[in-house]
Design a protein around this motif. Structure first.
Motif, mmCIF file in Angstrom:
data_model
loop_
_atom_site.group_PDB
_atom_site.id
_atom_site.type_symbol
_atom_site.label_atom_id
_atom_site.label_comp_id
_atom_site.label_asym_id
_atom_site.label_seq_id
_atom_site.Cartn_x
_atom_site.Cartn_y
_atom_site.Cartn_z
ATOM 1 N N ASP A 1 0.850 -1.188 0.000
ATOM 2 C CA ASP A 1 0.000 0.000 0.000
ATOM 3 C C ASP A 1 0.890 1.245 0.000
ATOM 4 O OD1 ASP A 1 -1.805 2.056 0.323
ATOM 5 O OD2 ASP A 1 -2.961 1.057 1.894
ATOM 6 N N PRO A 2 0.940 1.974 -1.107
ATOM 7 C CA PRO A 2 1.802 3.157 -1.176
ATOM 8 C C PRO A 2 1.386 4.277 -0.231
ATOM 9 C CG PRO A 2 0.377 3.021 -3.121
ATOM 10 C CD PRO A 2 0.225 1.715 -2.377
ATOM 11 N N ASP A 3 0.183 4.187 0.316
ATOM 12 C CA ASP A 3 -0.259 5.204 1.278
ATOM 13 C C ASP A 3 0.218 4.909 2.694
ATOM 14 O OD1 ASP A 3 -1.668 6.847 -0.550
ATOM 15 O OD2 ASP A 3 -3.353 5.446 -0.523
ATOM 16 N N VAL A 4 0.799 3.741 2.925
ATOM 17 C CA VAL A 4 1.379 3.421 4.227
ATOM 18 C C VAL A 4 2.819 3.924 4.237
ATOM 19 C CG1 VAL A 4 2.039 1.602 5.835
ATOM 20 C CG2 VAL A 4 -0.122 1.431 4.578
ATOM 21 N N LYS A 5 3.077 4.931 5.047
ATOM 22 C CA LYS A 5 4.366 5.591 5.066
ATOM 23 C C LYS A 5 5.067 5.385 6.413
ATOM 24 C CE LYS A 5 3.538 7.593 1.051
ATOM 25 N NZ LYS A 5 4.267 7.206 -0.178
ATOM 26 N N VAL A 6 6.354 5.085 6.361
ATOM 27 C CA VAL A 6 7.152 5.047 7.588
ATOM 28 C C VAL A 6 7.282 6.475 8.088
ATOM 29 C CG1 VAL A 6 9.396 4.539 8.599
ATOM 30 C CG2 VAL A 6 8.417 2.998 6.885
ATOM 31 N N ASN A 7 6.760 6.746 9.283
ATOM 32 C CA ASN A 7 6.791 8.095 9.829
ATOM 33 C C ASN A 7 6.881 8.010 11.344
ATOM 34 O OD1 ASN A 7 6.079 10.736 10.785
ATOM 35 N ND2 ASN A 7 5.245 11.178 8.753
ATOM 36 N N LEU A 8 8.103 8.173 11.852
ATOM 37 C CA LEU A 8 8.288 8.109 13.297
ATOM 38 C C LEU A 8 7.864 9.400 13.975
ATOM 39 C CD1 LEU A 8 11.739 6.279 13.582
ATOM 40 C CD2 LEU A 8 9.464 5.349 13.129
ATOM 41 N N THR A 9 7.976 10.510 13.269
ATOM 42 C CA THR A 9 7.633 11.802 13.860
ATOM 43 C C THR A 9 6.173 11.874 14.267
ATOM 44 O OG1 THR A 9 9.352 12.887 12.561
ATOM 45 C CG2 THR A 9 7.637 14.293 13.487
ATOM 46 N N VAL A 10 5.281 11.336 13.435
ATOM 47 C CA VAL A 10 3.858 11.408 13.736
ATOM 48 C C VAL A 10 3.505 10.590 14.978
ATOM 49 C CG1 VAL A 10 3.015 9.461 12.364
ATOM 50 C CG2 VAL A 10 1.608 11.509 12.567
ATOM 51 N N HIS A 11 4.375 9.660 15.358
ATOM 52 C CA HIS A 11 4.168 8.856 16.560
ATOM 53 C C HIS A 11 4.810 9.458 17.810
ATOM 54 C CE1 HIS A 11 2.335 5.148 14.920
ATOM 55 N NE2 HIS A 11 2.991 5.464 13.814
ATOM 56 N N ALA A 12 5.698 10.426 17.633
ATOM 57 C CA ALA A 12 6.567 10.869 18.721
ATOM 58 C C ALA A 12 5.817 11.331 19.957
ATOM 59 C CB ALA A 12 7.486 11.988 18.220
ATOM 60 N N LYS A 13 4.843 12.203 19.775
ATOM 61 C CA LYS A 13 4.098 12.754 20.909
ATOM 62 C C LYS A 13 2.604 12.494 20.773
ATOM 63 C CE LYS A 13 7.527 16.361 21.728
ATOM 64 N NZ LYS A 13 7.784 17.815 21.843
ATOM 65 N N GLU A 14 2.275 11.391 20.110
ATOM 66 C CA GLU A 14 0.871 11.032 19.873
ATOM 67 C C GLU A 14 0.372 10.104 20.976
ATOM 68 O OE1 GLU A 14 -2.586 10.948 19.168
ATOM 69 O OE2 GLU A 14 -1.526 12.103 17.632
ATOM 70 N N HIS A 15 -0.726 10.501 21.628
ATOM 71 C CA HIS A 15 -1.234 9.716 22.751
ATOM 72 C C HIS A 15 -2.281 8.681 22.349
ATOM 73 C CE1 HIS A 15 -4.234 13.007 22.459
ATOM 74 N NE2 HIS A 15 -5.096 12.098 22.867
ATOM 75 N N SER A 16 -2.892 8.820 21.162
ATOM 76 C CA SER A 16 -4.031 7.971 20.823
ATOM 77 C C SER A 16 -3.665 6.494 20.734
ATOM 78 C CB SER A 16 -4.673 8.432 19.511
ATOM 79 O OG SER A 16 -3.772 8.331 18.425
ATOM 80 N N ILE A 17 -2.434 6.193 20.331
ATOM 81 C CA ILE A 17 -1.968 4.802 20.331
ATOM 82 C C ILE A 17 -1.343 4.450 21.675
ATOM 83 C CG2 ILE A 17 -0.214 3.247 19.381
ATOM 84 C CD1 ILE A 17 -0.854 4.289 16.638
#
Length: 234
Positions: A139-155
């Motif tokens: 899926d080309p819309d699945v992107k490796v992105n650590l920044t979006v996880h850095a300060k995200e509480h929902s997960i």
């Protein structure tokens, strides 16, 4: 292909809101332990046990997905336990956690944390590297992105519940950047393909509403849930 990353920051101390909590082994350390939930392992375990002791009983067999809130445990921990109690008697190999983007403006794809693990005060939940790679490849819309996880509480707030109930299950943490129906439909198809031989639970992390007046929230949330249950995607 096994994805590997070496990412170094000056500090990875859990709970520091000014820190991007990654280390060179791709361990995502808690950003909100001590804020959204207890940072002490014993206290957190007792808190989760208490929630489950008062949880709504399971109503269906073998659910494949649940919707769980992601506010602080003092506000939504009991509702979260009500949701997780519906699946606690199942043995899942993989838990896919679909989170909401609160922190990274302009991100519109599926942001995956591709390998390593998410650390919690009660243990570490490993990421399923093989499934992660499969999603990225297909899926080309699945992107490796650590920044979006850095300060995200929902997960992050889901992981202690998952680790408590399913200590041996691996996780797939994904931030959904935009509710584009075609993009989401394609992602769902790829997810089903990659996971067809696995016992999987999908956790959709969403508060629905927690700011309107009670009667307004009740009306809108019931309509929302009815639409979801009726599979009315549009």
């Amino acid at each position: 292909m096994l994805l590997r990353y070496s990412i170094f920051f000056t500090s990875c101390k859990a709970g520091n809101k000014d820190t991007v909590n990654f280390d060179s082994d791709s361990i995502r350390y808690p950003a909100f332990a001590g804020q959204f939930y207890a940072a002490d392992s014993s206290t957190l375990t007792l808190q989760i046990k208490s929630f489950f002791a008062n949880a709504k009983p399971a109503r269906i067999e073998n659910p494949v997905a649940i919707i769980v809130p992601h506010a602080g445990y003092i506000y939504s921990g009991q509702i979260a336990a009500d949701a997780y109690n519906q699946v606690k008697n199942n043995n899942y190999e993989v838990v896919v956690v679909l989170g909401t983007n609160h922190t990274t403006a302009g991100f519109s794809k599926f942001g995956i944390y591709p390998n390593g693990a998410f650390s919690t005060p009660i243990g570490t939940a490993k990421i399923d590297n093989q499934i992660s790679d499969g999603l990225i490849k297909n899926d080309p819309d699945v992107k490796v992105n650590l920044t979006v996880h850095a300060k995200e509480h929902s997960i992050e707030v889901q992981i202690p519940f998952i680790k408590y109930l399913f200590p041996n299950a691996k996780i797939i943490p994904i931030i959904v950047g935009e509710p584009d129906i075609n993009m989401c439909r394609k992602f769902g198809e790829v997810l089903a393909k990659v996971m067809k031989d696995k016992k999987v639970l999908i956790v959709a992390s969403s508060d629905l509403s927690h700011y309107p007046a009670f009667n307004d929230a009740l009306k809108v949330d019931n309509k929302t849930l009815k639409t979801i249950a009726g599979m009315e995607f549009e």
